[in-house]
Write an enzyme that holds these catalytic residues in place. Structure first.
Site, mmCIF file in Angstrom:
data_model
loop_
_atom_site.group_PDB
_atom_site.id
_atom_site.type_symbol
_atom_site.label_atom_id
_atom_site.label_comp_id
_atom_site.label_asym_id
_atom_site.label_seq_id
_atom_site.Cartn_x
_atom_site.Cartn_y
_atom_site.Cartn_z
ATOM 1 N N THR A 73 46.643 34.659 41.611
ATOM 2 C CA THR A 73 46.841 34.996 40.198
ATOM 3 C C THR A 73 48.161 35.723 39.997
ATOM 4 O OG1 THR A 73 44.455 35.125 39.884
ATOM 5 C CG2 THR A 73 45.820 36.221 38.236
ATOM 6 N N ASN A 152 41.234 22.852 41.875
ATOM 7 C CA ASN A 152 40.189 23.629 42.547
ATOM 8 C C ASN A 152 38.797 23.057 42.366
ATOM 9 O OD1 ASN A 152 41.335 24.709 40.005
ATOM 10 N ND2 ASN A 152 39.490 25.960 39.976
ATOM 11 N N GLY A 201 45.660 34.079 50.137
ATOM 12 C CA GLY A 201 45.077 34.251 51.464
ATOM 13 C C GLY A 201 43.601 33.911 51.562
ATOM 14 N N THR A 238 54.593 49.412 47.948
ATOM 15 C CA THR A 238 54.456 49.407 49.399
ATOM 16 C C THR A 238 53.676 48.174 49.835
ATOM 17 O OG1 THR A 238 54.514 51.802 49.427
ATOM 18 C CG2 THR A 238 53.575 50.735 51.384
ATOM 19 N N CYS A 323 35.365 30.737 38.667
ATOM 20 C CA CYS A 323 35.783 31.597 37.560
ATOM 21 C C CYS A 323 35.012 31.260 36.285
ATOM 22 C CB CYS A 323 37.285 31.438 37.303
ATOM 23 S SG CYS A 323 38.237 31.639 38.793
HETATM 24 N N1 PLP Z 1 44.812 29.042 41.405
HETATM 25 C C1 PLP Z 1 43.835 28.252 41.868
HETATM 26 C C2 PLP Z 1 44.004 26.769 41.838
HETATM 27 C C3 PLP Z 1 42.670 28.821 42.377
HETATM 28 O O1 PLP Z 1 41.692 28.034 42.838
HETATM 29 C C4 PLP Z 1 42.539 30.232 42.389
HETATM 30 C C5 PLP Z 1 41.287 30.876 42.852
HETATM 31 O O2 PLP Z 1 40.197 30.479 42.515
HETATM 32 C C6 PLP Z 1 43.598 31.008 41.902
HETATM 33 C C7 PLP Z 1 44.726 30.374 41.411
HETATM 34 C C8 PLP Z 1 43.548 32.501 41.892
HETATM 35 O O3 PLP Z 1 43.791 33.029 43.168
HETATM 36 P P1 PLP Z 1 43.379 34.522 43.517
HETATM 37 O O4 PLP Z 1 41.882 34.550 43.548
HETATM 38 O O5 PLP Z 1 43.989 34.789 44.858
HETATM 39 O O6 PLP Z 1 43.954 35.389 42.462
#
Ligand code: PLP
Length: 384
Positions: A73, A152, A201, A238, A323
């Site tokens: 994000t 995703n 990660g 940091t 999400c």
């Molecule tokens: N972008 C995609 C395609 C994702 O699948 C996700 C996580 O579900 C994210 C961004 C967000 O990543 P993070 O959870 O590391 O903020």
């Protein structure tokens, strides 16, 4: 207790080898990389080694193209806000209709608060992006394109290399959210026109809260976190040294892993379920997708109910994107593909990892048809 975990697109188990690599950075070499003493120097070296491991996995040309962040994000936000701030005069952004909220919601807010024009490129029933609409949307007003590498929910892979070349020809920057693609799709960024790339990660068997943004050399990016001069002035604060070491180790492990077994197990799962469950359908572009994702629509049932019943039987899956979990509405990805209503509410995502075994897949193939039959029988009863 979950016996079969097939929700690796939501997050993955931290690999024990990753834990082993990061632990000393918490308990022994806990110095600040900016400090001049030995402990600080060790931390600084560990960060440099991890940066090289990330560079190698994505095939970037230079280590200084990697900026560590707190995850996908933040990387998406830094890419979009940072690139916009560094490119005054252009006021349009091109995204796809199936972007993650980290891109989509941010762009919606930019449209509201700054009057930017957002072009949302549609996808077809198989989740493929409309290339003609994309080409038509690019112009001398386009500041930035942000198109995900792999979706995703369906695992569909977009032709980002070609799309990046087209953006470049229009003088626009090209960002890709590759959170679901890194480690699952080979990539050599040094040979591509991709200017910015986000990775996270926790989709790669490293912990949550660490990620990176690739910034091609020469691309101007305005920092969004202002303070110290860490990350060459592109992200103050940091460094999360244990997280960074974990991410580097996870990238090295991903570079050495072979996804043939995952793809084989995914295909076995899909074949098994489609053969046993009538009125079921694989969503997404089956010719172009990451090897670990199976997104299946079951007609006439609610995905939330499937997820709940499978959970009771020790199988963890997801209804669309994590999400969007909790919402009973089909996800924006399912909507964008125009999935017929009968199927749209019964979409389940099974996402595997290299830890998934054939015995686990067979258990899922046995369990899911029972669960669907139970739910369909309930429906008939309540309709009677
Ligand atoms: N972008 C995609 C395609 C994702 O699948 C996700 C996580 O579900 C994210 C961004 C967000 O990543 P993070 O959870 O590391 O903020």
């Amino acid at each position: 207790m979950t016996a079969v975990y097939l929700d690796n697109n939501a997050t993955t188990r931290v690999d024990p080898r990753v834990v082993a690599a990061m632990l000393p950075m918490l308990t022994e070499h806990y110095g600040n990389p900016s400090s001049a003493h030995e402990s600080g120097t060790l931390a600084k070296r560990a960060v440099a080694a991890a940066r090289e491991q990330v560079r190698a996995l994505i095939g970037a040309a230079h280590v200084d193209e990697i900026v560590f962040t707190s995850g996908g994000t933040e990387s998406d936000n830094l890419a979009i806000l940072g690139a916009l701030a560094a490119r005054p005069g252009r006021d349009e952004i091109v995204i796809s209709a199936v972007e993650h909220p980290a891109v989509r919601t941010l762009c919606a807010s930019l449209a509201r608060t700054r009057g930017l024009v957002i072009h949302e490129i549609p996808v077809d029933a198989a989740g493929r992006i409309d290339r003609a609409a994309y080409q038509a949307a690019l112009s001398e007003r386009t500041a930035l394109v942000s198109i995900m590498w792999a979706n995703n929910e369906t695992g569909t892979v977009f032709p980002v290399a070609d799309m990046a070349a087209e953006a470049n020809a229009a003088g626009a920057l090209f960002h890709t959210d590759a959170v679901q693609a890194v480690g699952r799709v080979p990539m050599v960024l040094a040979e591509r026109m991709i200017d910015l790339l986000s990775l996270s990660g926790h989709k790669l068997h490293a912990p949550k809260g660490i990620g990176a943004l690739y910034v091609r050399r020469g691309i101007k990016l305005a920092a969004q976190t202002i303070g110290g001069s860490q990350e060459r002035g592109r992200r103050a604060g940091t460094e999360n040294v244990p997280g960074i070491v974990a991410l580097g180790t996870a990238c090295a492990l991903a570079a050495a892993s072979d996804d043939t077994t995952i793809a084989f197990l995914r295909d076995r799962l899909e074949g098994g379920l489609l053969a046993r469950v009538a009125d079921s359908w694989v969503l997404g572009d089956v010719e172009h997708r990451v090897p670990n994702t199976a997104c299946i629509a079951f007609a006439g049932v609610e995905s939330e109910a499937i997820v709940r019943l499978l959970d009771r039987r020790g199988i963890a899956v997801s209804s669309g994107s994590a999400c969007a979990a909790g919402s009973v509405e089909p996800s924006h990805v399912v909507r964008a593909m125009g999935v017929p209503e009968r199927f749209a509410r019964g979409v389940v995502r099974f996402s595997l990892s290299h830890e998934t075994t054939a015995a686990e897949i067979d258990r899922v193939i046995e369990t899911v048809p029972d669960v669907i039959a139970e739910l369909r029988a309930d429906q008939l009863e309540s309709a009677a």
